[in-house]
Scaffold this motif. Structure first.
Motif, short mmCIF file in Angstrom:
data_model
loop_
_atom_site.label_atom_id
_atom_site.label_comp_id
_atom_site.label_asym_id
_atom_site.label_seq_id
_atom_site.Cartn_x
_atom_site.Cartn_y
_atom_site.Cartn_z
N ASP A 8 -6.93 18.42 43.85
CA ASP A 8 -6.77 18.77 42.43
C ASP A 8 -6.22 20.18 42.29
OD1 ASP A 8 -7.80 16.36 41.11
OD2 ASP A 8 -9.69 16.91 42.06
N TYR A 9 -5.27 20.51 43.13
CA TYR A 9 -4.65 21.83 43.09
C TYR A 9 -3.60 21.85 41.99
CZ TYR A 9 -3.18 26.29 45.14
OH TYR A 9 -2.92 27.62 45.37
N PRO A 10 -3.52 22.93 41.23
CA PRO A 10 -2.57 22.97 40.11
C PRO A 10 -1.12 22.79 40.58
CG PRO A 10 -4.15 24.76 39.93
CD PRO A 10 -4.36 24.15 41.28
N THR A 11 -0.39 21.94 39.92
CA THR A 11 1.03 21.77 40.19
C THR A 11 1.78 22.97 39.60
OG1 THR A 11 0.81 19.37 40.06
CG2 THR A 11 3.04 20.28 39.87
N PRO A 12 2.68 23.60 40.38
CA PRO A 12 3.42 24.75 39.83
C PRO A 12 4.28 24.35 38.64
CG PRO A 12 4.36 24.05 41.92
CD PRO A 12 3.09 23.29 41.76
N ARG A 13 4.43 25.26 37.70
CA ARG A 13 5.23 25.01 36.49
C ARG A 13 6.56 25.75 36.59
NH1 ARG A 13 3.49 20.61 35.84
NH2 ARG A 13 1.26 20.39 35.41
N LEU A 14 7.62 25.09 36.20
CA LEU A 14 8.94 25.69 36.25
C LEU A 14 9.08 26.73 35.15
CD1 LEU A 14 11.78 25.53 37.58
CD2 LEU A 14 12.40 23.92 35.77
N THR A 15 9.18 28.00 35.54
CA THR A 15 9.37 29.09 34.58
C THR A 15 10.61 29.92 34.90
OG1 THR A 15 7.88 30.50 35.87
CG2 THR A 15 6.91 29.26 34.04
N GLY A 16 10.95 30.05 36.18
CA GLY A 16 12.11 30.84 36.57
C GLY A 16 13.41 30.09 36.33
N SER A 17 14.39 30.75 35.78
CA SER A 17 15.65 30.09 35.43
C SER A 17 16.47 29.70 36.66
CB SER A 17 16.49 31.00 34.53
OG SER A 17 16.86 32.18 35.22
N LYS A 18 16.20 30.33 37.81
CA LYS A 18 16.95 30.01 39.03
C LYS A 18 16.16 29.10 39.97
CE LYS A 18 19.92 34.14 39.35
NZ LYS A 18 19.59 34.76 38.05
N ASP A 19 15.00 28.66 39.56
CA ASP A 19 14.17 27.81 40.41
C ASP A 19 14.45 26.33 40.18
OD1 ASP A 19 12.84 29.82 41.73
OD2 ASP A 19 11.02 29.72 40.51
N VAL A 20 14.18 25.56 41.22
CA VAL A 20 14.07 24.11 41.09
C VAL A 20 12.66 23.72 41.51
CG1 VAL A 20 16.52 23.67 41.52
CG2 VAL A 20 14.93 23.67 43.45
N LEU A 21 12.14 22.66 40.93
CA LEU A 21 10.86 22.10 41.36
C LEU A 21 11.16 20.90 42.24
CD1 LEU A 21 7.75 22.24 41.15
CD2 LEU A 21 7.91 20.60 39.27
N VAL A 22 10.66 20.95 43.47
CA VAL A 22 10.94 19.91 44.45
C VAL A 22 9.70 19.07 44.68
CG1 VAL A 22 11.61 19.46 46.84
CG2 VAL A 22 12.66 21.35 45.59
N GLN B 183 6.84 21.97 44.94
CA GLN B 183 7.08 23.37 45.30
C GLN B 183 8.24 23.93 44.49
OE1 GLN B 183 8.24 23.95 49.38
NE2 GLN B 183 8.10 26.18 49.29
N LEU B 184 8.08 25.17 44.04
CA LEU B 184 9.17 25.89 43.37
C LEU B 184 9.99 26.64 44.41
CD1 LEU B 184 7.30 27.41 40.28
CD2 LEU B 184 9.02 25.58 40.24
N VAL B 185 11.31 26.50 44.35
CA VAL B 185 12.21 27.17 45.29
C VAL B 185 13.44 27.66 44.54
CG1 VAL B 185 13.36 27.00 47.53
CG2 VAL B 185 11.53 25.41 46.98
N ASP B 186 13.91 28.85 44.89
CA ASP B 186 15.14 29.39 44.35
C ASP B 186 16.32 28.52 44.81
OD1 ASP B 186 17.55 30.98 43.99
OD2 ASP B 186 16.30 32.78 43.90
N TYR B 187 17.12 28.06 43.86
CA TYR B 187 18.21 27.14 44.22
C TYR B 187 19.24 27.77 45.14
CZ TYR B 187 22.04 29.16 41.39
OH TYR B 187 23.04 29.97 40.91
N ARG B 188 19.28 29.09 45.20
CA ARG B 188 20.29 29.75 46.02
C ARG B 188 19.97 29.69 47.51
NH1 ARG B 188 20.16 35.47 43.18
NH2 ARG B 188 17.93 34.95 43.36
N ILE B 189 18.77 29.25 47.88
CA ILE B 189 18.42 29.17 49.30
C ILE B 189 18.13 27.74 49.74
CG2 ILE B 189 17.61 31.55 49.42
CD1 ILE B 189 14.74 30.50 49.28
N ILE B 190 18.56 26.77 48.94
CA ILE B 190 18.44 25.37 49.34
C ILE B 190 19.84 24.79 49.51
CG2 ILE B 190 16.31 25.18 47.98
CD1 ILE B 190 17.83 23.44 46.00
#
Length: 355
Positions: free
Chosen positions: A40-54, A125-132
């Motif tokens: 029951d770990y909190p799912t990260p929320r998309l807040t950063g404009s350069k992030d993707v949620l994977v 997981q939230l990840v910066d799209y520039r490193i995927i």
């Protein structure tokens, strides 16, 4: 390299739950059993404009996971709310930030994330799209997860630090490890003669399978092995083991060559050997693949790097470094971590992340 048109306005949606499963550190420097699977770990929320949620499908373990677990390195010392480790990941994009370019919901991607952010041992997981980048089409998620971190490390070490040239000779110390396994392949692809070190029959066989021209046993002394096998001096050394071995291999490097390491653990016992490098104009550098995204200095170069290697994988020129005997299920996290700690890993340890 992905096209750079903005695709963040895609109408496609994917359901994202409020809670998820994650492997969480609750105590530093404790036993492996302190790694807890929380449901029951909190799912990260998309807040950063350069992030993707994977939606993470698979992850892999690296020595950095042990370092974070042991001492809270890289900004993880405050664990009152728990810390999620794991830095290699492969999965499917379920949300994109407003400034994301070249990716859309539903894309299959691979990446290494950022060591100061929550890792890939979670379902989202939230990840910066520039490193995927888009993952290789010919690899499943588990095999794809075996490559990103070590690929970036090996590529940057060879191309940016050593600036390797075709026709030269390179020594790769601990060639059967995660970084060594991809460094051998890239070195051969780029026209180098490869001498790798390994000490067990299975690790020696693995290095040869990946393309090493010669293999020496570092436990017998690298210099002694070079003499016994009549191996010529090398132009470069990629040391993936530990800087203290520099005392053994420093005399084997030609003037105007180069050394790159990944551990940064040199001490006073290495001073004489390091000084001998400087006299011969041999460069001595350290590679840290998280530096670009951490300092936000051209992180998109890692996107391009991963896409280049994904294309090489699909062309049959690079293979995954996962192994059937090191593929673990989610509930086997303690077994997987114990395997990481016993220092007998060949290639990479992978973990399937549950739906």
């Amino acid at each position: 390299k992905p096209e750079m048109s903005n695709v963040s306005q895609t109408p496609k949606k994917m359901h994202v739950p409020q809670k998820q499963q994650a492997v969480v550190i609750r105590n530093l420097n404790g036993p492996v059993e302190d790694l807890v699977i929380e449901k029951d770990y909190p799912t990260p929320r998309l807040t950063g404009s350069k992030d993707v949620l994977v939606k993470v499908k698979a992850a892999a373990l690296n020595p950095v996971d042990y370092k974070v677990k042991k001492s809270g390195q890289f900004g993880h010392s405050d664990i009152k709310d728990g810390r999620v480790i794991g830095y290699d990941g492969a999965g499917v994009i379920v949300q994109v930030g407003a400034d994301v370019k070249g990716f859309k919901v539903g894309d299959e991607v691979w990446y290494s994330g950022l060591v100061s952010r929550p890792g890939s041992l979670q379902q989202y997981q939230l990840v910066d799209y520039r490193i995927i980048s888009h993952k290789p089409k010919t690899l499943n998620f588990v095999d794809a997860a075996s490559l990103p971190l070590t690929t970036i490390t090996a590529y940057e070490g060879l191309k940016e630090h050593l600036q390797v040239q075709s026709g030269k000779r390179i020594l790769i110390v601990a060639g059967a490890g995660g970084v060594g396994s991809i460094a051998i392949q890239l070195s051969k692809l780029w026209g180098l003669t490869v001498v790798a070190t390994a000490s067990r029959p299975d690790s020696i066989a693995w290095c040869k399978e990946l393309g090493a021209d010669q293999v020496v046993n570092h436990h017998n002394g690298i210099a002694k092995e070079f003499e016994a096998q009549k191996i010529e001096h090398v132009d470069y050394v990629f040391n993936t083991f530990g800087d203290k071995l520099i005392n053994d291999f420093a005399p084997l490097i030609k003037p105007f060559g180069g050394v790159v390491g990944i551990n940064g653990d040199a001490d006073e016992s290495c001073i004489k050997a390091i000084t001998s490098l400087f006299v011969r104009r041999i460069s001595y550098e350290q590679e840290f693949m998280f530096a670009r995204p951490h300092f936000d200095i051209e992180p998109e170069k890692q996107n391009a790097l991963l896409q280049e290697v994904a294309d090489l994988v699909d062309a049959g020129k690079i293979r995954a470094t996962s192994r059937s005997d090191q593929k673990f299920e989610w509930t086997q996290i303690h077994e997987a971590f114990n395997k990481l700690l016993d220092r007998s890993v060949i290639g990479k340890i992978t973990i399937a992340v549950p739906e």
